[in-house]
Structure formats: structure tokens, C-alpha cells
Design a protein around this motif. Structure first.
Motif, PDB file in Angstrom:
ATOM      1  N   TRP A 146       2.745  27.139  -5.281  1.00 53.97           N
ATOM      2  CA  TRP A 146       1.744  26.081  -5.367  1.00 53.97           C
ATOM      3  C   TRP A 146       2.397  24.704  -5.507  1.00 53.97           C
ATOM      4  N   MET A 147       3.708  24.685  -5.665  1.00 56.37           N
ATOM      5  CA  MET A 147       4.398  23.406  -5.735  1.00 56.37           C
ATOM      6  C   MET A 147       4.287  22.655  -4.406  1.00 56.37           C
ATOM      7  N   VAL A 148       3.978  23.367  -3.357  1.00 56.09           N
ATOM      8  CA  VAL A 148       3.799  22.751  -2.040  1.00 56.09           C
ATOM      9  C   VAL A 148       2.682  21.708  -2.098  1.00 56.09           C
ATOM     10  N   CYS A 149       1.651  21.955  -2.907  1.00 58.34           N
ATOM     11  CA  CYS A 149       0.555  20.988  -3.048  1.00 58.34           C
ATOM     12  C   CYS A 149       1.085  19.650  -3.569  1.00 58.34           C
ATOM     13  N   GLY A 150       1.970  19.708  -4.533  1.00 57.32           N
ATOM     14  CA  GLY A 150       2.545  18.484  -5.073  1.00 57.32           C
ATOM     15  C   GLY A 150       3.388  17.746  -4.053  1.00 57.32           C
ATOM     16  N   VAL A 151       4.157  18.474  -3.276  1.00 64.60           N
ATOM     17  CA  VAL A 151       4.981  17.844  -2.244  1.00 64.60           C
ATOM     18  C   VAL A 151       4.103  17.223  -1.164  1.00 64.60           C
TER      19      VAL A 151
ATOM     20  N   GLY B  26       0.821  -1.213   0.000  1.00 63.99           N
ATOM     21  CA  GLY B  26       0.000   0.000   0.000  1.00 63.99           C
ATOM     22  C   GLY B  26       0.849   1.254   0.000  1.00 63.99           C
ATOM     23  N   GLY B  27       1.936   1.242   0.769  1.00 64.95           N
ATOM     24  CA  GLY B  27       2.829   2.396   0.802  1.00 64.95           C
ATOM     25  C   GLY B  27       3.515   2.634  -0.537  1.00 64.95           C
ATOM     26  N   LEU B  28       3.944   1.554  -1.192  1.00 64.56           N
ATOM     27  CA  LEU B  28       4.594   1.702  -2.502  1.00 64.56           C
ATOM     28  C   LEU B  28       3.613   2.211  -3.557  1.00 64.56           C
ATOM     29  N   ILE B  29       2.407   1.666  -3.542  1.00 64.96           N
ATOM     30  CA  ILE B  29       1.400   2.129  -4.495  1.00 64.96           C
ATOM     31  C   ILE B  29       1.059   3.582  -4.217  1.00 64.96           C
ATOM     32  N   GLY B  30       0.944   3.942  -2.937  1.00 64.40           N
ATOM     33  CA  GLY B  30       0.695   5.334  -2.582  1.00 64.40           C
ATOM     34  C   GLY B  30       1.822   6.251  -3.007  1.00 64.40           C
ATOM     35  N   LEU B  31       3.058   5.798  -2.904  1.00 64.96           N
ATOM     36  CA  LEU B  31       4.207   6.593  -3.344  1.00 64.96           C
ATOM     37  C   LEU B  31       4.146   6.857  -4.847  1.00 64.96           C
TER      38      LEU B  31
ATOM     39  N   ILE C 204       3.779  10.498  -6.573  1.00 62.46           N
ATOM     40  CA  ILE C 204       4.691  11.032  -7.585  1.00 62.46           C
ATOM     41  C   ILE C 204       3.910  11.498  -8.803  1.00 62.46           C
ATOM     42  N   VAL C 205       2.917  10.712  -9.209  1.00 62.14           N
ATOM     43  CA  VAL C 205       2.090  11.107 -10.354  1.00 62.14           C
ATOM     44  C   VAL C 205       1.333  12.393 -10.045  1.00 62.14           C
ATOM     45  N   LEU C 206       0.746  12.482  -8.846  1.00 64.37           N
ATOM     46  CA  LEU C 206       0.019  13.695  -8.472  1.00 64.37           C
ATOM     47  C   LEU C 206       0.945  14.901  -8.401  1.00 64.37           C
ATOM     48  N   MET C 207       2.133  14.716  -7.824  1.00 68.43           N
ATOM     49  CA  MET C 207       3.066  15.832  -7.715  1.00 68.43           C
ATOM     50  C   MET C 207       3.479  16.328  -9.096  1.00 68.43           C
TER      51      MET C 207
ATOM     52  N   LEU D 221       2.799  14.085  -2.444  1.00 66.35           N
ATOM     53  CA  LEU D 221       3.849  13.070  -2.435  1.00 66.35           C
ATOM     54  C   LEU D 221       4.035  12.490  -1.031  1.00 66.35           C
ATOM     55  N   LEU D 222       3.896  13.311  -0.009  1.00 65.74           N
ATOM     56  CA  LEU D 222       4.093  12.829   1.356  1.00 65.74           C
ATOM     57  C   LEU D 222       2.860  12.118   1.907  1.00 65.74           C
ATOM     58  N   LEU D 223       1.677  12.573   1.548  1.00 67.32           N
ATOM     59  CA  LEU D 223       0.463  11.997   2.126  1.00 67.32           C
ATOM     60  C   LEU D 223      -0.010  10.726   1.422  1.00 67.32           C
ATOM     61  N   ALA D 224       0.278  10.588   0.153  1.00 63.42           N
ATOM     62  CA  ALA D 224      -0.216   9.427  -0.589  1.00 63.42           C
ATOM     63  C   ALA D 224       0.320   8.101  -0.039  1.00 63.42           C
TER      64      ALA D 224
END
Length: 114
Positions: A85-90, A56-61, A65-68, A93-96
Motif C-alpha cells: 500500500w506504500m504505492v499509494c503514497g508514492v 504550484g509545483g513546489l506547493i504540490g510537492l 510529501i505530507v500525503l505520502m 508524491l508524484l501526482l500532487a
């Protein structure tokens, strides 16, 4: 002398029997013995050996990455917004991965699933 003649006769007989049984070069002969088992691809085998929360963690990562990447592309090229607004992507990346681990642990049935 007779034993030598007998050995030659047996060798000719054996050669003739083998030649009669040979189907020829154009015939495909099926193997009647046990067949080897087909193995899964290596990445599938390795991914299958991981615990569910790690999967689940790998799939979320990967999703993060795709969302970021998508957020950075949309903000920089489409909407022409400033770089803050790049903060949204980061954050994505951290929450997924965390969200993937939480969902995976929530769906884990104590090892009885799969």
C-alpha cells in the motif's frame, strides 16, 4: 593676538551652543531624514520571484510529501496492512506536483494576476 582670542571665543561659543542643543543621554532623538525601506524576508522574496506554475509545483510537492508520509504512517501503524500500500503514497508524491502545476496554470491570467 586678537585673531587668536577671536578664534577661542568662537570655539567657546560653538561648544556652548552645542551643549545647549544637546537633549542629554536620557532623551531619544527621532531621525528626521529619510528612512530605509523594510525588506521582505529572503524566502518570501525568492518565492515571490518564481513563476506561478513553479510555485504550484513546489506547493504540490510539499502536499505530496505530507500525503505520502501520512499514508505510510496510517498503513504501517494503524491499519496493519502489508507494505504494498506504500504505492499509494508514492503516487500521491508524484501526482500532487503535477496537479499543483495544472491548477496554477489554470488560474494564471496571463501575468495580470497578483
Amino acid at each position: 593676538m586678537s585673531s587668536r582670542n577671536e578664534q577661542e571665543r568662537l570655539a567657546r561659543l560653538r561648544a556652548r551652543q552645542l551643549q545647549e542643543r544637546d537633549p542629554g543621554p536620557g532623551v531619544k532623538v527621532d531621525w528626521k531624514g529619510p528612512r530605509p525601506q523594510k525588506r521582505k524576508p529572503l524566502m518570501e522574496e525568492l518565492f515571490g520571484a518564481l513563476p506561478r506554475h513553479v510555485k504550484g509545483g513546489l506547493i504540490g510537492l510539499v502536499i505530496g510529501i505530507v500525503l505520502m508520509t501520512a499514508v505510510q504512517y496510517l498503513i504501517a501503524n494503524v491499519w496493519n496492512l502489508p507494505g504494498e500500500w506504500m504505492v499509494c503514497g508514492v503516487v500521491a508524491l508524484l501526482l500532487a506536483p503535477v496537479l499543483g502545476i495544472i491548477i496554477a496554470r489554470g488560474t494564471d491570467l496571463g501575468g495580470f494576476a497578483d
